[in-house]
Design a protein around this motif. Structure first.
Motif, PDB file in Angstrom:
ATOM      1  N   LYS A 147      52.530  45.832  32.429  1.00  0.00           N
ATOM      2  CA  LYS A 147      53.196  46.481  33.557  1.00  0.00           C
ATOM      3  C   LYS A 147      52.184  47.170  34.461  1.00  0.00           C
ATOM      4  O   LYS A 147      52.537  48.065  35.224  1.00  0.00           O
ATOM      5  N   ASN A 162      34.948  61.885  37.715  1.00  0.00           N
ATOM      6  CA  ASN A 162      34.301  62.115  39.022  1.00  0.00           C
ATOM      7  C   ASN A 162      34.380  63.585  39.423  1.00  0.00           C
ATOM      8  O   ASN A 162      33.449  64.114  40.035  1.00  0.00           O
ATOM      9  N   ILE A 166      30.336  63.118  37.732  1.00  0.00           N
ATOM     10  CA  ILE A 166      29.789  62.009  36.934  1.00  0.00           C
ATOM     11  C   ILE A 166      30.352  60.717  37.516  1.00  0.00           C
ATOM     12  O   ILE A 166      31.560  60.609  37.779  1.00  0.00           O
TER      13      ILE A 166
HETATM   14  S1  NHW Z   1      38.402  48.173  24.213  1.00  0.00           S
HETATM   15  C1  NHW Z   1      39.984  48.351  23.487  1.00  0.00           C
HETATM   16  C2  NHW Z   1      41.093  48.401  24.502  1.00  0.00           C
HETATM   17  N1  NHW Z   1      42.376  48.593  23.839  1.00  0.00           N
HETATM   18  C3  NHW Z   1      43.067  47.626  23.226  1.00  0.00           C
HETATM   19  O1  NHW Z   1      42.705  46.461  23.237  1.00  0.00           O
HETATM   20  C4  NHW Z   1      44.311  48.080  22.492  1.00  0.00           C
HETATM   21  C5  NHW Z   1      45.426  47.066  22.496  1.00  0.00           C
HETATM   22  N2  NHW Z   1      45.772  46.708  23.869  1.00  0.00           N
HETATM   23  C6  NHW Z   1      46.359  47.549  24.745  1.00  0.00           C
HETATM   24  O2  NHW Z   1      46.658  48.692  24.458  1.00  0.00           O
HETATM   25  C7  NHW Z   1      37.714  49.842  24.032  1.00  0.00           C
HETATM   26  C8  NHW Z   1      46.608  46.991  26.141  1.00  0.00           C
HETATM   27  O3  NHW Z   1      46.602  45.587  26.075  1.00  0.00           O
HETATM   28  C9  NHW Z   1      45.552  47.491  27.169  1.00  0.00           C
HETATM   29  C10 NHW Z   1      45.795  46.756  28.508  1.00  0.00           C
HETATM   30  C11 NHW Z   1      45.725  48.975  27.401  1.00  0.00           C
HETATM   31  C12 NHW Z   1      44.123  47.174  26.736  1.00  0.00           C
HETATM   32  N3  NHW Z   1      39.369  47.262  29.158  1.00  0.00           N
HETATM   33  O4  NHW Z   1      48.382  47.369  32.015  1.00  0.00           O
HETATM   34  P1  NHW Z   1      48.037  45.942  32.142  1.00  0.00           P
HETATM   35  C13 NHW Z   1      38.144  50.691  25.219  1.00  0.00           C
HETATM   36  O5  NHW Z   1      39.038  51.509  25.087  1.00  0.00           O
HETATM   37  C14 NHW Z   1      42.708  44.878  32.264  1.00  0.00           C
HETATM   38  C15 NHW Z   1      39.478  47.290  30.511  1.00  0.00           C
HETATM   39  O6  NHW Z   1      49.081  45.075  32.781  1.00  0.00           O
HETATM   40  P2  NHW Z   1      48.075  45.769  29.266  1.00  0.00           P
HETATM   41  C16 NHW Z   1      37.422  50.509  26.517  1.00  0.00           C
HETATM   42  C17 NHW Z   1      43.072  43.436  32.537  1.00  0.00           C
HETATM   43  O7  NHW Z   1      41.896  42.650  32.696  1.00  0.00           O
HETATM   44  N4  NHW Z   1      40.410  46.606  31.190  1.00  0.00           N
HETATM   45  O8  NHW Z   1      47.622  45.306  30.734  1.00  0.00           O
HETATM   46  C18 NHW Z   1      38.306  50.718  27.734  1.00  0.00           C
HETATM   47  C19 NHW Z   1      43.897  43.567  33.791  1.00  0.00           C
HETATM   48  O9  NHW Z   1      43.043  43.771  34.934  1.00  0.00           O
HETATM   49  P3  NHW Z   1      42.754  42.521  35.924  1.00  0.00           P
HETATM   50  C20 NHW Z   1      41.289  45.881  30.486  1.00  0.00           C
HETATM   51  O10 NHW Z   1      47.780  44.653  28.343  1.00  0.00           O
HETATM   52  C21 NHW Z   1      37.534  50.569  29.003  1.00  0.00           C
HETATM   53  C22 NHW Z   1      44.632  44.892  33.570  1.00  0.00           C
HETATM   54  O11 NHW Z   1      43.907  45.578  32.536  1.00  0.00           O
HETATM   55  C23 NHW Z   1      41.234  45.810  29.089  1.00  0.00           C
HETATM   56  O12 NHW Z   1      49.459  46.305  29.279  1.00  0.00           O
HETATM   57  C24 NHW Z   1      38.380  50.824  30.237  1.00  0.00           C
HETATM   58  C25 NHW Z   1      46.040  44.628  33.097  1.00  0.00           C
HETATM   59  O13 NHW Z   1      46.666  45.843  32.931  1.00  0.00           O
HETATM   60  C26 NHW Z   1      40.222  46.534  28.437  1.00  0.00           C
HETATM   61  N5  NHW Z   1      40.083  46.535  27.104  1.00  0.00           N
HETATM   62  O14 NHW Z   1      47.092  46.990  28.936  1.00  0.00           O
HETATM   63  C27 NHW Z   1      37.566  50.760  31.502  1.00  0.00           C
HETATM   64  N6  NHW Z   1      42.231  45.006  28.669  1.00  0.00           N
HETATM   65  O15 NHW Z   1      41.641  42.956  36.814  1.00  0.00           O
HETATM   66  C28 NHW Z   1      36.799  52.051  31.740  1.00  0.00           C
HETATM   67  C29 NHW Z   1      42.879  44.593  29.768  1.00  0.00           C
HETATM   68  O16 NHW Z   1      42.389  41.361  35.029  1.00  0.00           O
HETATM   69  C30 NHW Z   1      36.078  52.029  33.088  1.00  0.00           C
HETATM   70  N7  NHW Z   1      42.317  45.101  30.861  1.00  0.00           N
HETATM   71  O17 NHW Z   1      44.031  42.280  36.653  1.00  0.00           O
HETATM   72  C31 NHW Z   1      35.294  53.312  33.357  1.00  0.00           C
HETATM   73  C32 NHW Z   1      36.232  54.461  33.720  1.00  0.00           C
HETATM   74  C33 NHW Z   1      35.478  55.824  33.863  1.00  0.00           C
HETATM   75  C34 NHW Z   1      34.514  55.830  35.054  1.00  0.00           C
HETATM   76  C35 NHW Z   1      33.810  57.165  35.255  1.00  0.00           C
HETATM   77  C36 NHW Z   1      32.729  57.230  36.332  1.00  0.00           C
END
Ligand code: NHW
Ligand code: EN5
Length: 387
Positions: A147, A162, A166
């Motif tokens: 979603k 930010n 940072i």
């Molecule tokens: S990696 C583990 C991440 N968590 C999981 O895999 C848990 C199980 N999955 C979920 O909870 C460690 C959901 O599937 C999540 C996505 C929440 C993953 N990183 O809401 P939508 C970390 O925690 C993109 C980044 O519809 P969803 C590191 C995806 O490509 N992006 O999806 C986290 C798409 O974008 P696109 C990810 O399945 C780093 C969009 O999300 C991702 O309901 C974060 C879709 O959103 C991932 N692992 O929820 C970034 N997985 O461009 C930090 C999917 O393709 C950046 N997506 O349309 C830095 C921030 C701070 C900066 C400060 C200067």
């Protein structure tokens, strides 16, 4: 076709080589005064919360969200099950900020349905020492997937970071996103092969019986290196120096002061296990450490949890790396771990096979937010471990 990531200051696939021959920020410099002061909008009936890890009920809510909804392997057989003590350790290093423990609740019921966290970290990338956050534990409840909530969580944590001036972040993920700094491979060393086979984590190899398999992976009860012992608080200054010296040879590595080394490497049973080798004159020559991260076993009626040890920071000094890692296997086995996991980072590539590690089916990609590297970092030049 990365609708969200295509709009963010990250390296993109297919950027012409030569666009950037030097490392550097992707966005032009900004001021804290220009950061949006109000939180990003959430859908109706959802609200932002700052989670207080010191409150046992709030810690339990994060623990329960992650236990049921966090990362699974590709075949949905295992799901990471970080313990509460582990989460406290992972989320409260020196300088942590509660506002970077960012949750989403359902307004009407108060139920915690999403989470993302950042912790402060100084990370050196090639010649640049960056003030960053490490982002981890991004999780959205299974019923709220797809979603576009994840991009809102990511933008909100970016805003909150930010506001502290940072502008860079580091994160790892199994999935492929624009664009990895490095792509690493998981390897696994069986410690309790019978259980691993019975739960489908591994299989009996061709032409191997169970008896031969048990013999193959058998380990001594005690570590073999003379002078090896648990790390103690008094070791912190020497360990800090030992580690800093070792990490110099990698292209991406943390910069850790004594307080951070004390936090990350103080022995905590079933959270982080750290050992040092003390020479006859009392100087510390080597360090080995691993952390405990169980996984729940989805739908097995004999076992509900797999206890995995993950290689953390290990510094070979007087002891050759294979011997030090063999002691890590022995210590992980004798503390009840079923498997020892490692990535092909550090100098591991050279030694994993001889220590009877087998290649896993999972990858781990390293990413930087708002920082471009001129060249991808080879896995053996990665010196950073994220939990
Ligand atoms: S990696 C583990 C991440 N968590 C999981 O895999 C848990 C199980 N999955 C979920 O909870 C460690 C959901 O599937 C999540 C996505 C929440 C993953 N990183 O809401 P939508 C970390 O925690 C993109 C980044 O519809 P969803 C590191 C995806 O490509 N992006 O999806 C986290 C798409 O974008 P696109 C990810 O399945 C780093 C969009 O999300 C991702 O309901 C974060 C879709 O959103 C991932 N692992 O929820 C970034 N997985 O461009 C930090 C999917 O393709 C950046 N997506 O349309 C830095 C921030 C701070 C900066 C400060 C200067
Ligand atoms: C953010 N800090 O896929 C981290 N694990 O190989 C989040 N495979 O356990 C990102 N599929 O290969 C984490 N057994 C990304 C990783 C997500 C979890 C994941 C993989 C890593 C894994 C196991 C089980 C596979 C089950 C079926 C695996 C084979 C081991 C075998 C041991 C004996 C010698 C040969 C290999």
């Amino acid at each position: 076709n990365y609708a969200f990531w295509g709009t963010q200051p990250v390296a993109q696939f297919g950027e012409q080589p030569g666009t950037s021959d030097a490392d550097g920020a992707i966005d032009k410099p900004k001021d804290v005064a220009d950061v949006r002061p109000e939180p990003y909008g959430l859908p109706q009936n959802f609200e932002w919360v700052t989670c207080n890890i010191d409150n046992d009920d709030e810690l339990r809510e994060i623990y329960e969200l992650l236990s049921a909804h966090y990362v699974e392997d590709d075949d949905n057989m295992f799901r990471f099950a970080y313990s509460k003590e582990f989460l406290r350790w992972a989320l409260q290093p020196p300088g942590f900020k509660a506002v970077w423990h960012c949750g989403v609740r359902v307004s009407t019921t108060g139920k915690l349905v999403a989470f993302i966290s950042g912790i402060p970290a100084t990370v050196r990338v090639n010649a640049s020492t960056l003030t960053t956050v490490e982002i981890n534990f991004l999780c959205v409840h299974k019923k709220l997937r797809h979603k576009r909530l994840a991009p809102v969580l990511i933008k909100e944590i970016t805003r909150r970071v930010n506001l502290h001036n940072i502008w860079q972040a580091v994160y790892t993920a199994g999935v492929l996103l624009p664009k990895p700094v490095s792509e690493c491979q998981y390897w696994h060393r069986s410690l309790n092969p019978k259980k691993l086979i019975s739960i489908g984590f591994s299989r009996l190899a061709q032409r191997m019986t169970m008896a031969r398999t048990l013999k193959l992976y058998k380990l001594p009860d005690q570590p073999q290196t003379p002078g090896i012992r648990q790390m103690e608080d008094r070791d912190v200054p020497q360990v800090t120096a030992l580690l800093a010296d070792y990490l110099q040879k990698f292209q991406i590595a943390p910069v850790l002061d004594e307080e951070e080394v004390r936090h990350w490497l103080s022995f905590q049973p079933d959270v982080v296990h750290s050992y040092v080798v003390e020479g006859p004159d009392g100087t510390l020559t080597d360090l080995l450490s691993f952390y405990t991260l169980p996984s729940s076993i989805i739908g097995n009626d004999q076992y509900d949890s797999l206890k995995a040890a993950y290689m953390f920071y290990t510094v070979p000094g007087a002891t050759p790396l294979p011997q030090l890692m063999n002691d890590a296997l022995i210590l992980a086995h004798s503390t009840g771990h079923d498997v020892f996991n490692a990535l092909d980072i550090f100098d591991n590539q050279k030694i994993l096979k001889e220590l009877k590690f087998g290649i896993g089916d999972g990858k781990l990609r390293y990413y930087l937010f708002n920082w471009r590297v001129a060249h991808e970092i080879p896995t053996n030049k990665v010196g950073l471990v994220m939990l």
